[in-house]
Write a protein that holds these residues in place. Structure first.
Motif, PDB file in Angstrom:
ATOM      1  N   THR A 120       1.221  -1.247   0.326  1.00  0.00           N
ATOM      2  CA  THR A 120       0.131   0.431   0.048  1.00  0.00           C
ATOM      3  C   THR A 120       0.598   0.943  -0.220  1.00  0.00           C
ATOM      4  O   THR A 120       2.399   1.541   0.459  1.00  0.00           O
ATOM      5  N   LEU A 121       0.182   1.906  -0.097  1.00  0.00           N
ATOM      6  CA  LEU A 121       0.930   3.527  -0.167  1.00  0.00           C
ATOM      7  C   LEU A 121       1.289   4.210   1.060  1.00  0.00           C
ATOM      8  O   LEU A 121       2.383   4.372   1.358  1.00  0.00           O
ATOM      9  N   GLN A 122       0.608   3.763   2.034  1.00  0.00           N
ATOM     10  CA  GLN A 122       0.728   4.019   3.555  1.00  0.00           C
ATOM     11  C   GLN A 122       2.410   3.404   4.290  1.00  0.00           C
ATOM     12  O   GLN A 122       3.424   3.291   4.475  1.00  0.00           O
ATOM     13  N   ALA A 123       2.189   1.995   3.356  1.00  0.00           N
ATOM     14  CA  ALA A 123       3.488   0.851   3.254  1.00  0.00           C
ATOM     15  C   ALA A 123       5.083   1.412   2.949  1.00  0.00           C
ATOM     16  O   ALA A 123       5.500   1.696   3.558  1.00  0.00           O
ATOM     17  N   LEU A 124       4.826   2.118   1.868  1.00  0.00           N
ATOM     18  CA  LEU A 124       6.010   2.839   0.829  1.00  0.00           C
ATOM     19  C   LEU A 124       6.012   3.852   1.822  1.00  0.00           C
ATOM     20  O   LEU A 124       7.035   3.691   2.052  1.00  0.00           O
ATOM     21  N   ALA A 125       5.018   4.634   2.290  1.00  0.00           N
ATOM     22  CA  ALA A 125       5.341   5.919   3.055  1.00  0.00           C
ATOM     23  C   ALA A 125       6.230   5.446   4.762  1.00  0.00           C
ATOM     24  O   ALA A 125       6.936   6.853   4.498  1.00  0.00           O
ATOM     25  N   GLU A 126       5.670   4.879   4.426  1.00  0.00           N
ATOM     26  CA  GLU A 126       6.606   4.583   6.205  1.00  0.00           C
ATOM     27  C   GLU A 126       8.819   4.032   5.873  1.00  0.00           C
ATOM     28  O   GLU A 126       9.367   3.789   6.592  1.00  0.00           O
ATOM     29  N   LYS A 146      13.022   6.934  -4.864  1.00  0.00           N
ATOM     30  CA  LYS A 146      13.006   7.657  -4.994  1.00  0.00           C
ATOM     31  C   LYS A 146      11.333   8.756  -4.890  1.00  0.00           C
ATOM     32  O   LYS A 146      10.723   9.240  -3.660  1.00  0.00           O
ATOM     33  N   ARG A 147      11.558   9.353  -5.667  1.00  0.00           N
ATOM     34  CA  ARG A 147      10.517  10.199  -5.860  1.00  0.00           C
ATOM     35  C   ARG A 147       9.150   9.335  -6.031  1.00  0.00           C
ATOM     36  O   ARG A 147       8.040  10.342  -5.671  1.00  0.00           O
ATOM     37  N   LEU A 148       9.229   8.326  -6.176  1.00  0.00           N
ATOM     38  CA  LEU A 148       8.322   6.813  -6.393  1.00  0.00           C
ATOM     39  C   LEU A 148       7.790   7.514  -4.499  1.00  0.00           C
ATOM     40  O   LEU A 148       6.388   6.796  -3.854  1.00  0.00           O
ATOM     41  N   GLN A 149       8.720   7.083  -3.686  1.00  0.00           N
ATOM     42  CA  GLN A 149       8.347   7.257  -2.095  1.00  0.00           C
ATOM     43  C   GLN A 149       8.155   8.371  -1.931  1.00  0.00           C
ATOM     44  O   GLN A 149       6.999   8.296  -1.192  1.00  0.00           O
ATOM     45  N   GLU A 150       8.778   9.334  -1.857  1.00  0.00           N
ATOM     46  CA  GLU A 150       8.135  10.836  -1.817  1.00  0.00           C
ATOM     47  C   GLU A 150       6.968  11.390  -1.721  1.00  0.00           C
ATOM     48  O   GLU A 150       6.099  11.938  -1.485  1.00  0.00           O
ATOM     49  N   ALA A 152       4.264   9.394  -2.971  1.00  0.00           N
ATOM     50  CA  ALA A 152       3.281   8.549  -1.631  1.00  0.00           C
ATOM     51  C   ALA A 152       3.026   8.661   0.165  1.00  0.00           C
ATOM     52  O   ALA A 152       2.410   9.343   0.610  1.00  0.00           O
ATOM     53  N   ARG A 153       4.293   9.519   0.211  1.00  0.00           N
ATOM     54  CA  ARG A 153       4.677  10.541   1.248  1.00  0.00           C
ATOM     55  C   ARG A 153       3.988  10.725   1.914  1.00  0.00           C
ATOM     56  O   ARG A 153       2.787  11.543   2.108  1.00  0.00           O
ATOM     57  N   LYS A 154       3.569  12.468   0.728  1.00  0.00           N
ATOM     58  CA  LYS A 154       3.231  13.406  -0.270  1.00  0.00           C
ATOM     59  C   LYS A 154       1.180  12.379  -0.262  1.00  0.00           C
ATOM     60  O   LYS A 154       0.410  13.250   0.976  1.00  0.00           O
ATOM     61  N   VAL A 155       1.306  11.284  -1.066  1.00  0.00           N
ATOM     62  CA  VAL A 155      -0.415  11.457  -0.940  1.00  0.00           C
ATOM     63  C   VAL A 155      -1.155  10.435   0.465  1.00  0.00           C
ATOM     64  O   VAL A 155      -1.682  11.230   1.443  1.00  0.00           O
ATOM     65  N   VAL A 156      -0.053  10.508   1.862  1.00  0.00           N
ATOM     66  CA  VAL A 156      -0.070   9.838   2.722  1.00  0.00           C
ATOM     67  C   VAL A 156      -0.487  10.431   3.524  1.00  0.00           C
ATOM     68  O   VAL A 156      -1.169  11.330   4.208  1.00  0.00           O
TER      69      VAL A 156
END
Ligand code: SF4
Length: 460
Positions: A120-126, A146-150, A152-156
């Motif tokens: 999930t996005l949440q798992a990636l954000a963490e 790196k950008r994908l994770q950034e 995902a953090r923004k979405v969360v």
């Protein structure tokens, strides 16, 4: 700096040009309209999908072929079976980012491991950036992960875990999501009737409509986007876009297209042109008058979509006359001095200094042996001085230039090693993963801070 020993090496890095620039709007009907020999100007229809019945037929043929021939890919399964819209969009997004610049066959394993680890996005954000880079290792272009994770953090954190619901918002709100990725996510995950243009689509469309102008130029790219948006099937946009890309990847390939097996060959004007030329040639061979009209570009002196006058259609290339690209820029070559700084640690094992690269630019945020770009033409002694200055800046204390030992150029050393490994000697093969020399004595996984590393260790 007593216990530190250093070995320096030079290496070459190649940097490339940037991505595709923004395309200014191209206007319909702005193509050349020069007249030839008093006749009315040839219609620019050669490059258009002007007949709605033909568009319907093309969509139907392409989708029927896709239903029968598409490859089974893990992200396609998730795009169909995942009921949660955010998870579905995330699953498509991950695949699209991984597939940029990387072959499908390579991506599959990475994708499966990624989705297992971060479903999930949440798992990636963490996750930490180190974890992301670790899983990404081998895919190349680390900034994508790196950008994908950034994002995902923004979405969360900023969008309450909700993915933007249109291509326009995806592109506007998510870092690293460009026009293509936004269109792919929106059409495949949400069913938005929006087209996509990637390398495969460019090739197919340029051949279908005989577009021979530079396919990387903004006006041509803009025209291709307009075409893709007009063509996309309104009821199955995601499948249609994937079908067009699949056709480019498996049938309408760059060098050896399988035109005989192509589901849209009856709509392909590049193929039609080849057939006309063949018919013309065989009639000439038989001494018959040509009843097949001569084939020519749509306009004279200025059609912005036809091949440039200096590079006309080449019969020996057939349909692979299209697409065409401007000559590639030569890659930029940079030379860097890299220093392997080692010392014997507390328990007698060798320890090495690695530092983190800047957070933007080439290989952003990755860890490496300390390195510094070298100006061209420096002699070895001057290179040593540059490196010593750099190391002193890192260490915050003097570094004895005499402790640096030149060990060679990375590219030459690689070539030499490759030569040795492919030589005829037997019985000297190194085991996979085994390390040469004393470096093998380091205990894996021990990580020290820069401050701890630079502090002289206690004697063992
Ligand atoms: Fe490509 Fe050939 Fe099909 Fe035309 S007929 S789209 S060139 S594979």
């Amino acid at each position: 700096m007593g216990p530190l020993r250093a070995a320096a090496a030079r290496g070459l890095r190649r940097g490339g040009g940037g991505g595709r620039g923004a395309a200014p709007a191209a206007r319909e009907g702005s193509k050349g309209s020069a007249a030839r020999g008093g006749r009315p100007a040839p219609p620019a229809a050669l490059h258009l999908f002007g007949d709605p019945a033909e568009v319907e037929a093309l969509r139907g043929s392409l989708l029927a072929w896709y239903d029968e021939c598409k490859r089974d890919l893990p992200w396609r399964v998730l795009a169909v079976t995942e009921p949660d819209v955010n998870r579905r969009a995330y699953a498509v997004w991950v695949s699209e980012i991984m597939l940029q610049q990387t072959q499908v066959a390579t991506v599959i394993d990475y994708y499966n491991r990624w989705m297992q680890k971060w479903p999930t996005l949440q798992a990636l954000a963490e996750a930490s950036l180190e974890e992301v880079n670790e899983l990404w290792a081998g895919l190349g272009y680390y900034s994508r992960g790196k950008r994908l994770q950034e994002a995902a953090r923004k979405v969360v954190s900023e969008l309450a875990g909700q993915m933007p619901r249109t291509a326009e918002d995806l592109q506007k709100l998510l870092p690293g999501v460009g026009r293509y990725t936004a269109g792919a996510i929106a059409s495949i995950s949400y069913g938005q009737a929006t087209g996509v243009v990637d390398g495969n689509v460019i090739r197919v469309l340029c051949r279908l409509r005989c577009i021979g102008a530079d396919s990387s130029s903004p006006p041509v790219i803009d025209r291709l986007w307009a075409m893709a948006n007009a063509l996309v099937d309104r009821s199955r946009p995601g499948d249609f876009n994937q079908a067009l890309m699949e056709l480019g990847a498996t049938v309408c390939t760059p060098k050896a297209p399988l035109c005989g097996e192509c589901p849209v060959k009856q709509h392909c004007r590049a193929r039609l042109r080849v057939e006309k030329e063949l018919a013309l040639a065989s009639r000439k061979l038989l001494g018959k008058l040509p009843v097949v009209p001569d084939v020519e570009d749509c306009g004279v002196g200025g059609c912005p979509l036809c091949p440039p006058a200096a590079e006309p259609w080449d019969s020996s290339l057939g349909v692979t006359n299209f697409p065409r690209k401007a000559a590639k820029k030569q890659p930029r070559v940079e030379q860097t001095a890299t220093c392997v700084l080692e010392r014997r640690g507390r328990r007698g094992a060798l320890e090495y200094l690695i530092v983190q690269r800047p957070s933007s630019g080439l290989l952003a945020g990755l860890w490496e042996f300390p390195s510094v770009p070298l100006a061209p033409g420096l002699q070895q002694e001057q290179q040593r001085e540059v490196l010593v200055d750099h190391l002193q800046a890192w260490a915050g204390q003097p570094v004895a230039a005499g402790s640096l030992r030149f060990i060679g150029e990375v590219l030459r050393a690689c070539e030499r090693q490759r030569g040795e490994e492919s030589g005829p000697a037997t019985g000297s093969k190194r085991k996979r993963g085994a390390k040469p020399g004393a470096a093998g004595s380091t205990r894996p996984g021990t990580q020290l801070s820069l401050r701890t590393f630079l502090r002289a260790p206690n004697p063992p």
